[in-house]
Design a protein around this motif. Structure first.
Motif, short mmCIF file in Angstrom:
data_model
loop_
_atom_site.label_atom_id
_atom_site.label_comp_id
_atom_site.label_asym_id
_atom_site.label_seq_id
_atom_site.Cartn_x
_atom_site.Cartn_y
_atom_site.Cartn_z
N PRO A 83 44.11 33.58 44.42
CA PRO A 83 44.73 34.65 43.64
C PRO A 83 43.70 35.46 42.84
N LEU A 84 43.95 36.76 42.72
CA LEU A 84 43.13 37.62 41.86
C LEU A 84 43.97 37.91 40.64
N ASN A 85 43.40 37.77 39.47
CA ASN A 85 44.22 37.92 38.27
C ASN A 85 43.44 38.49 37.10
N ALA A 86 44.18 38.87 36.07
CA ALA A 86 43.61 39.09 34.75
C ALA A 86 44.53 38.30 33.83
N ASP A 87 44.00 37.31 33.19
CA ASP A 87 44.79 36.41 32.35
C ASP A 87 45.99 35.86 33.12
N GLU A 88 47.21 36.08 32.57
CA GLU A 88 48.38 35.46 33.19
C GLU A 88 48.99 36.32 34.29
N GLU A 89 48.38 37.50 34.53
CA GLU A 89 48.97 38.43 35.50
C GLU A 89 48.25 38.36 36.85
N SER A 90 49.03 38.33 37.89
CA SER A 90 48.46 38.28 39.24
C SER A 90 48.30 39.68 39.80
N ALA A 91 47.23 39.88 40.56
CA ALA A 91 47.04 41.18 41.22
C ALA A 91 46.86 40.93 42.72
#
Lengths: 177, 498
Positions: free
Chosen positions: B239-247
């Motif tokens: 997974p690619l993310n920033a903090d708790e959010e997935s991108a």
């Protein structure tokens, strides 16, 4: 040379966010935008994979955690990722301030949108995109972060940044929207 | 805040570069043959007969790349490890060699390489192009004095986009090839599988320098089981993310389960290279003298006292420090230029320039007081401490050191103003494994596949999880500066209540 009390300044960012700040990306980007807004003058930022990043801030928050001024809890998402939650164990009542208003507003923005907005601001200020008719910081952000900029997130980042510019600050955030 | 910007080389330089690039390109069509380099680490490194590899070979012949022969990978480490005289030229070729091996994990058939993988391989070859003399020490000068052309990323970017190197790239591999290569190095896109060969936990740069630095210094620890690591690397989806959010998801290099211990050893080997080699007190002491010497030369030139520097006006150092914004002045500098200037600098009218040049010439360095170690010695370890207790102790030591340094800096600055001895301060911190400083990103993690799950190394290895940061806080004083030494000890005693 690093200041003696940077750990306290890092901890005060968590306090200004209401005593809880979710995520390392948020911490870094909130600090960067606060610097641009003239509300923080303690950390130097450079461009990293996630946009503006301060090694000094990363070290300072680590020191604050070591001294137990801040707690860091690692949590797992349902899709398998990990993220940090910073809290102030002994919350004091926070007097309203310009910085607290700004930090709370910035910390309330989604992490990816905040990363995109902070990156665009950094590209404008430091790398000159969008200045003197040279390029567009948002387009460059999209070019550098195609996965994150997709699904309407870049537009939402612009909207969030526009709203953040409305918060009164000593220096206006760069006019890139 | 620091700023970086793009720089182009003026027209008059481009013209002369074009001529040389023309020479480098001349005769490429008639008799193409593979080229070979013998390397102490990788043994035979070959450049094949295909157009891409022949072009890389020609990049090696350009002036900016040849300049790397005169820049040592480990700067002043030779003062401690006499064998550590290897150059950034050898390292860059080694990085290219490893990058090709990594690329075969991603694209099995080297004869069917994509354009994007060619860009990444070229980036691996030229990633160090902009390093200045004594690399990181010169960079410290750049940071202290805000000289963008002393920062290697800026110089690399300019040389790759606009010099002999770009002439070779673009004439053979497409008009915008050099810009694409420069972008890979500058932008550092997280999660891009092919670019991870250039920038990740197992990138070609690190796999080369760890092994090369170990070989050339002669240290026996810090081994890397590179063969096993390469044999167990595979492409995984994370997974690619920033903090708790997935991108969404991205492909990246992950290690198979059989390489777990090799990866654990790799993290610890890298971590131990820092205290044993890179942060050796003697090497760092020489670096500090070098930095102070260059800063002093700059201030003399700024204040119109060029004649006190001991160098002729046309000396590359004088040209650069008189006009540090010009890239053509920056690339005149290399380690040999500096070593060759020491005799003249030692004869300088300025006392500090003369003293520091003589010290480097004769390896008569300043005396080191290891401040942090002294404070650690005065901070007891209790039995039964938890990890949190240990971390609190470390933090308290850091805090104590910071307060001492703050006072010391003020008093050292005052002494300097009044013509006293300089006191040089050295601070550095290195985490064994930066689990996720910003957010978790595939580029910042060593990922291990366990069955169908891919996990961060730090969550699987208690050794990596528990490893604490390595920090140095040292002070360097002249051997005859007894007043300075007592002042330092007095501040330490006062701070620790002794």
């Amino acid at each position: 040379m690093s200041a003696y009390d940077l750990h306290e300044r890092a901890a005060s960012l968590v306090l200004d966010a209401g005593g809880e700040l979710v995520g390392r990306t948020r911490l870094q980007k909130v600090a960067y935008l606060s610097s641009l807004a003239g509300l923080l003058d303690d950390f130097e930022f450079e461009y990293r994979h996630y946009g503006p990043f301060s090694e000094e801030l990363a070290d300072a928050i680590k020191l604050a955690i070591g001294l137990r001024l801040v707690q860091e809890e690692e949590r797992r998402t349902d899709w398998g990722g990990w993220y940090s939650v910073f809290t102030i164990p002994q919350r004091k009542s926070l007097a309203p301030s310009a910085r607290a208003s700004f930090v709370s507003a910035a910390a309330g923005i989604g992490a990816i949108e905040l990363e995109l907005a902070a990156t665009a601001a950094f590209l404008f200020i430091v790398e000159g995109f969008g200045r003197n008719g040279q390029g567009d910081p948002w387009e460059e952000t999209k070019h550098r972060k195609p996965e994150k900029a997709g699904e309407g997130r870049l537009e939402r980042a612009k909207a969030a940044y526009r709203k953040l510019r409305e918060v009164p600050t000593p220096n206006p955030l760069p006019a890139i929207v | 805040m620091r700023s970086t910007q793009s720089f182009s080389i003026p027209d008059e330089v481009e013209i002369s570069d074009s001529l040389i690039a023309g020479r480098a390109l001349g005769g490429m069509s008639s008799q193409v043959k593979s080229q070979r380099i013998r390397d102490p680490l990788h043994n035979l490194i070959e450049f094949d007969v295909d157009q891409f590899e022949q072009t890389m070979w020609r990049v090696l012949q350009t002036r900016p790349f040849q300049r790397l022969r005169r820049i040592r990978q480990l700067g002043f480490s030779e003062f401690v490890f006499p064998g550590a005289t290897h150059s950034r030229f050898a390292h860059s070729v080694g990085v290219f060699h490893i990058a090709r091996s990594l690329m075969t994990i991603i694209e099995r058939d080297p004869s069917k390489r994509t354009h994007q993988s060619h860009v990444a391989l070229a980036a691996a070859l030229v990633h160090d192009l902009g390093h200045g003399m004594f690399s990181h020490s010169f960079e410290d000068v750049g940071k202290q004095l805000n000289l963008p052309m002393a920062i290697h990323e800026n110089v690399s970017d300019a040389l790759i986009r606009n010099s002999e190197v770009s002439e070779v790239f673009n004439s053979e591999l497409g008009r915008s090839f050099s810009d694409e290569v420069a972008d890979v190095i500058r932008i550092k896109k997280p999660g891009n599988l092919i670019d991870s060969v250039v920038s990740s936990q197992f990138d070609a740069d690190r796999l080369d320098y760890m092994q090369r630095d170990r070989l050339m210094t002669g240290i026996q620890g810090s081994g890397v089981d590179a063969t096993w690591i390469l044999a167990n690397l595979e492409v995984g989806t994370v997974p690619l993310n920033a903090d708790e959010e997935s991108a969404g998801e991205v492909k990246t290099l992950v290690l198979g389960p059989k390489a777990f211990h090799a990866a654990e050893h790799y993290v610890l080997s890298l971590f131990q290279l820092y205290p044993n080699v890179y942060l050796h007190k003697t090497t760092r002491g020489a670096e500090k003298i070098f930095t102070s010497l260059i800063v002093r030369l700059h201030s003399l030139i700024e204040s119109g006292h060029q004649s006190a520097c001991g160098l002729p006006d046309l000396h590359p150092l004088m040209l650069f420090l008189s006009d540090p914004g010009k890239i053509e002045n920056a690339i005149l500098l290399d380690d040999s230029v500096f070593w060759g200037s020491l005799f003249f600098l030692s004869q300088a009218k300025d006392r500090l320039v003369s003293e520091y040049a003589t010290r480097l010439q004769t390896r008569r360095l300043l005396k080191c007081i290891d401040l942090r170690r002294m404070i650690e010695g005065r901070t007891p370890i209790r039995r039964g401490m938890t990890i949190d207790d240990r971390r609190e102790r470390e933090a308290r030591i850091s805090l104590s050191v910071k307060s001492i340094l703050k006072e010391l800096e003020e008093r050292a600055a005052h002494r300097k103003k009044t013509g006293g001895h300089e006191i040089l301060i050295d601070e550095y911190r290195r985490s064994p494994y930066k689990k996720f400083q910003d957010s978790q990103t595939p580029l910042n993690q060593i990922l291990i596949r366990k069955g169908n799950e891919i996990e961060d190394m730090a969550h699987l290895s208690s050794v990596v999880f528990g490893a604490e940061s390595f920090e140095i806080s040292r002070v360097y004083v002249s051997e005859d500066d007894s007043e300075g030494k007592s002042m330092i000890l007095q501040i330490i005693d006062k701070s620790t209540g002794e």
